[in-house]
Design a protein around this motif. Structure first.
Motif, short mmCIF file in Angstrom:
data_model
loop_
_atom_site.label_atom_id
_atom_site.label_comp_id
_atom_site.label_asym_id
_atom_site.label_seq_id
_atom_site.Cartn_x
_atom_site.Cartn_y
_atom_site.Cartn_z
N UNK A 1 0.87 -1.19 0.00
CA UNK A 1 0.00 0.00 0.00
C UNK A 1 0.90 1.23 0.00
N UNK A 2 0.70 2.10 -0.98
CA UNK A 2 1.51 3.31 -1.07
C UNK A 2 0.67 4.41 -1.72
N UNK A 3 1.20 5.62 -1.76
CA UNK A 3 0.46 6.74 -2.34
C UNK A 3 0.72 6.88 -3.83
N UNK A 4 -0.21 7.54 -4.50
CA UNK A 4 0.00 7.89 -5.91
C UNK A 4 1.15 8.90 -6.00
N UNK A 5 1.78 8.94 -7.16
CA UNK A 5 2.84 9.92 -7.41
C UNK A 5 2.23 11.33 -7.41
N UNK A 6 2.99 12.30 -6.87
CA UNK A 6 2.54 13.69 -6.89
C UNK A 6 3.31 14.52 -7.93
N UNK A 7 4.15 13.83 -8.72
CA UNK A 7 5.00 14.54 -9.67
C UNK A 7 4.25 14.91 -10.96
N UNK A 8 4.73 15.94 -11.60
CA UNK A 8 4.17 16.32 -12.90
C UNK A 8 4.70 15.37 -13.97
N UNK A 9 4.12 15.46 -15.17
CA UNK A 9 4.54 14.59 -16.26
C UNK A 9 6.03 14.76 -16.56
N UNK A 10 6.50 16.02 -16.57
CA UNK A 10 7.90 16.28 -16.91
C UNK A 10 8.84 15.81 -15.80
N UNK A 11 8.41 15.95 -14.53
CA UNK A 11 9.21 15.44 -13.41
C UNK A 11 9.36 13.92 -13.49
N UNK A 12 8.26 13.27 -13.85
CA UNK A 12 8.29 11.81 -13.97
C UNK A 12 9.20 11.38 -15.11
N UNK A 13 9.15 12.10 -16.23
CA UNK A 13 10.01 11.75 -17.36
C UNK A 13 11.49 11.90 -16.97
N UNK A 14 11.78 12.95 -16.18
CA UNK A 14 13.16 13.24 -15.81
C UNK A 14 13.65 12.36 -14.65
N UNK A 15 12.80 12.26 -13.60
CA UNK A 15 13.22 11.57 -12.36
C UNK A 15 12.67 10.15 -12.24
N UNK A 16 11.60 9.85 -12.99
CA UNK A 16 10.94 8.55 -12.85
C UNK A 16 9.92 8.57 -11.72
N UNK A 17 8.99 7.64 -11.74
CA UNK A 17 7.94 7.54 -10.72
C UNK A 17 8.23 6.34 -9.82
N UNK A 18 8.14 6.55 -8.51
CA UNK A 18 8.37 5.45 -7.55
C UNK A 18 7.35 4.34 -7.79
N UNK A 19 6.07 4.72 -7.94
CA UNK A 19 5.01 3.72 -8.15
C UNK A 19 5.28 2.90 -9.41
N UNK A 20 5.69 3.58 -10.48
CA UNK A 20 5.98 2.90 -11.75
C UNK A 20 7.11 1.89 -11.59
N UNK A 21 8.17 2.28 -10.89
CA UNK A 21 9.31 1.38 -10.72
C UNK A 21 8.99 0.22 -9.78
N UNK A 22 8.17 0.47 -8.78
CA UNK A 22 7.73 -0.63 -7.90
C UNK A 22 6.93 -1.64 -8.71
N UNK A 23 6.02 -1.16 -9.54
CA UNK A 23 5.21 -2.05 -10.38
C UNK A 23 6.08 -2.87 -11.32
N UNK A 24 7.12 -2.25 -11.85
CA UNK A 24 7.99 -2.94 -12.79
C UNK A 24 8.77 -4.08 -12.12
N UNK A 25 9.04 -3.94 -10.81
CA UNK A 25 9.91 -4.90 -10.13
C UNK A 25 9.15 -5.99 -9.36
N UNK A 26 7.86 -5.79 -9.14
CA UNK A 26 7.11 -6.77 -8.32
C UNK A 26 6.69 -7.97 -9.13
N UNK A 27 6.69 -9.12 -8.46
CA UNK A 27 6.14 -10.37 -9.00
C UNK A 27 5.34 -11.01 -7.87
N UNK A 28 4.12 -11.45 -8.17
CA UNK A 28 3.26 -12.11 -7.17
C UNK A 28 2.89 -11.21 -6.00
N UNK A 29 3.06 -9.90 -6.16
CA UNK A 29 2.66 -8.96 -5.10
C UNK A 29 1.77 -7.90 -5.73
N UNK A 30 0.56 -7.74 -5.19
CA UNK A 30 -0.33 -6.69 -5.67
C UNK A 30 0.16 -5.34 -5.15
#
Length: 768
Positions: A337-366
């Motif tokens: 359980x975590x929060x949605x990203x608060x970054x803008x589109x350009x911040x995400x493109x430059x720095x990446x999104x924590x939620x996005x990277x967590x989703x990319x690395x998880x297996x068998x975990x919702x």
């Protein structure tokens, strides 16, 4: 322990001690009169038949006829009788038992306290002494006699035990078996005087009996989960196991940190899971005054809700996703359980999104992404008691339609279900046993359909019950047999016994499934007692496949279980079940080895047992809420939820639908299943697939919406419009696995929603 690691001298000595030490089996019940002593004596008789030397001492039958019958053929070692406050007490004669030296002792009342001059103060100490001398013990206890649980029970029901044992006593046992009895059965026994005249007044209330029952189920389920984890550790298995949810909340020392913890707590409560809260801090960087305040607030809240808190070191911010996922895997987490990203589109493109990277690395975990509603609409998620919806005034005059519905319910037969974790636990045996008891009381009982599978004990339980001949149906030049529902309706018994509820009828039958035959019988005013295994519940199909590697084909809608007036679990330990299998009491001898190496592996049996215990505990909680009690154990849910499930025609669509149903059911939520079709015309394969998904959704009580989008380009926008139209609070979607280079060129549907649906909670269901 790793298989090649050399044991220490201490470990070798302990293993030798365990060889000489007796075993301990505890039979636990929710309340006195649930049948613990009866089943203990029954087990003793079975052991004696196998040539094991069994004796009984200090057994309390309460002069109950059925229990008294079980005493036959069992040797009794006279107990030491004494009086306490005018009541007769029984202590164990330790020296006599040591001299007699049986292999197994059956004794009641694990929480009993001995007379002052006894060698030990408590029966628990007596039992440990006998075990140290090589005598195995089977004993009984009520859930409210466990210290720790007892205080919770007293607060909720007013029932307090005279004597208790430490809660960790269950951990001393080699086996713990639960005797599950519905409140309705206990109330009948009280009414018939079976439980004597000294029953606590609070036990006459169904709500209190429900609380005791649910606590028993959950307590044993937790023990089963621990044993499953030990089993998996021994076999080098990693990752989430069993039916138990483990919720991991990733919080920051920020004003919304407590909101995340509270939301995680509510999810854990509703799903009957454990809660872990983790924060990350950069070493050698002191916290600001505000962060210190938020930390104290979070730690205090975590302690109050009974969760676990850890602060982990983090060298670089960009390492947070991988550290979080690593921690989740290590702790067998099922949902982050975590929060949605608060970054803008350009911040995400430059720095990446924590939620996005967590989703990319998880297996068998919702991954559950929590909306910041405080920013969106000023809402705070707090546990409050909602007023029941649609409650009629007591003086409201019924309309003709309402009157018709009430009369229909009155005419309808009573429905009782015996459920088990696996074949061979004794469901059919128990159903026949109850049928004979009802017949002895003058109730007209018949057998509609029975599958004994050649089990001698089950065959013997038929007794004098009348069996309705089966109907013969011609199928592909062969006559096959099915239950003759029409003949049963014509015979009009008061009660009919129907085995194997999940069975699929022969093509050409009036109904497709046996549960549809049962509904016909109930509608004709005939009461039904039936049997089913937990793996046949439709919404658990994916969980069972994940736990056992076996996909069950014959299923029953969960609504059928909810229709039942009573649901009772027949609980048998995996050790007992494997023993029955080896003795040829479940399958024919030529199938035994194959079964023990596949479905009946010890790990599978432990996992299925936990699943059954938790499922029935949830069912009990639903009934407590239906009785409008304030103390349903999972607690109230604070607001109206709307669940929206997005599906495509892929293989995981069924899993998303089942997951959506289970969440919606537990949150008392509206739920939608939605598919967007992009091409101009559906192919025959697509139509067939859609029909399969529609049938499953309707079977679970929902509706599948199908809409058209002009092209794949605007599919995301099209779906988001519908999601917002129905005021979705929680969106359920499947994880999309694409190479990193493709996501850089074109963002997936999940990424689109991560950016545009931050105002709602989002559950991204893991790939299996």
């Amino acid at each position: 322990m790793a298989p090649y690691k050399r044991k220490t001298p201490e470990e070798i000595l302990y293993s030798i001690y365990r060889l000489h030490r007796g075993r301990l089996k505890i039979i636990i019940g929710s309340v006195s009169g649930s049948g613990k002593t009866y089943h203990m004596l029954e087990e003793g008789k079975l052991l004696k038949k196998q040539g094991i030397d069994v004796v009984i001492s200090a057994v309390s039958t309460m002069q109950r006829a059925e229990t008294m019958q079980q005493l036959a053929d069992l040797e009794r070692v006279p107990s030491i009788h004494w009086l306490k406050d005018g009541k007769e007490q029984k202590d164990l004669p330790l020296e006599t038992l040591l001299e007699r030296n049986p292999e197994v002792l059956l004794v009641d009342g694990l929480a009993h306290r001995n007379r002052k001059e006894a060698r030990f103060q408590t029966r628990l100490e007596d039992i440990r002494y006998l075990m140290d001398n090589g005598i195995s013990v089977i004993t009984t206890i009520n859930v409210y006699e466990l210290a720790g649980v007892g205080e919770t029970i007293f607060q909720m029901t007013g029932i307090r035990a005279d004597e208790t044992v430490p809660l960790h006593t269950l951990e001393l046992a080699d086996e713990v078996r639960l005797i599950d009895v519905s409140p309705e059965t206990i109330l009948k026994r009280i009414e018939e005087g079976v439980l004597g005249h000294e029953t606590h007044p609070a036990l006459s209330r169904p709500g209190n009996l429900g609380v005791l029952r649910e606590l028993s189920l959950r307590l044993v389920a937790e023990g089963v989960n621990d044993s499953l984890e030990k089993h998996r550790e021994e076999h080098g298995l990693i990752g989430p196991s069993g039916a138990m949810e483990r919720i991991l909340v990733s919080a920051q020392y920020h004003w919304n940190g407590s909101l995340y913890v509270r939301r995680g707590q509510q999810i854990a409560k509703r799903l009957g899971g454990d809660l872990i809260v983790v924060t990350f801090a950069i070493p050698n960087r002191p916290l600001t005054k505000d962060q210190q305040t938020f930390k104290r607030s979070i730690v205090k809240l975590v302690e109050r809700v009974g969760a676990r808190f850890e602060e982990l070191p983090l060298t670089l911010q960009r390492q947070l996703p991988s550290e979080l996922v690593r921690y989740a895997i290590k702790n067998n987490v099922t949902r982050i359980v975590m929060g949605h990203s608060q970054k803008s589109r350009w911040q995400e493109r430059w720095q990446g999104s924590i939620a996005d990277r967590v989703l990319r690395q998880t297996r068998n975990i919702d991954v559950f992404l929590m909306a910041d509603r405080a920013e969106q609409e000023g809402e705070r998620i707090l546990p409050i008691k909602r007023n029941p919806q649609g409650k009629k005034e007591p003086f409201h005059r019924l309309t003709s339609q309402e009157m018709e519905k009430k009369i229909e319910v009155i005419r309808r037969g009573t429905f009782k279900v015996y459920i088990g974790a696996a074949p061979g636990v004794g469901k059919t045996y128990k159903m026949l046993q109850e049928g004979n008891i009802l017949q002895s009381r003058g109730i007209d009982v018949v057998i509609g359909l029975l599958e004994t599978h050649g089990r001698k004990e089950t065959q013997e339980q038929i007794g004098e019950l009348i069996m309705i001949p089966r109907a013969k149906i011609l199928y592909q030049s062969t006559h096959l047999e099915e239950m003759d529902t029409d003949a049963i309706i014509a015979r009009r018994p008061e009660v009919v016994l129907v085995d194997e509820l999940a069975h699929t009828n022969v093509p050409g039958s009036i109904t497709r499934k046996r549960y549809e035959d049962v509904i016909r019988l109930l509608e004709n005013g005939i009461s039904v007692i039936t049997t089913i295994n937990v793996q046949h519940l439709e919404s658990l199909n994916d969980a069972v496949a994940q736990l056992t590697g076996v996909r069950v084909r014959e299923t029953v809608p969960d609504a059928i279980l909810k229709m039942a007036s009573e649901v009772e679990l027949i609980d048998v330990t995996p050790q007992m079940l494997q023993e029955r299998m080896r003795e040829g009491k479940i399958y024919a001898s030529e199938k035994v080895n194959q079964a023990l190496e596949s479905f009946f592996k010890i790990g599978n049996l432990i996992a299925l047992r936990e699943l059954a215990l938790r499922e029935i505990a949830d069912d009990v909680d639903e009934r407590l809420e239906a009785w409008d009690r304030d103390n349903s154990l999972r607690g109230p849910w604070s607001r109206k939820e709307v669940i929206f499930v997005c599906v495509d025609l892929g293989a995981r669509a069924e899993r998303l639908i089942r997951r959506g149903f289970r969440i919606a059911h537990r949150l008392k939520a509206e739920w939608y299943v939605h598919y967007v079709h992009c091409s101009s015309k559906e192919t025959p394969e697509e139509q067939k697939r859609l029909e399969t998904l529609r049938r499953l959704t309707e079977q679970l009580g929902g509706n599948l919406e199908v809409t058209m989008a002009e092209s794949r380009k605007n599919l995301h926008e099209h779906l988001l419009i519908r999601i917002n139209e129905v005021k979705t609070t929680q969106l359920i979607i499947g994880q999309v696995r694409k190479p990193l280079w493709r996501t850089l060129i074109k963002k997936s549907f999940v990424h689109y929603l991560l950016r545009h649906a931050r105002h709602m909670d989002m559950l991204v269901v893991a790939d299996q």
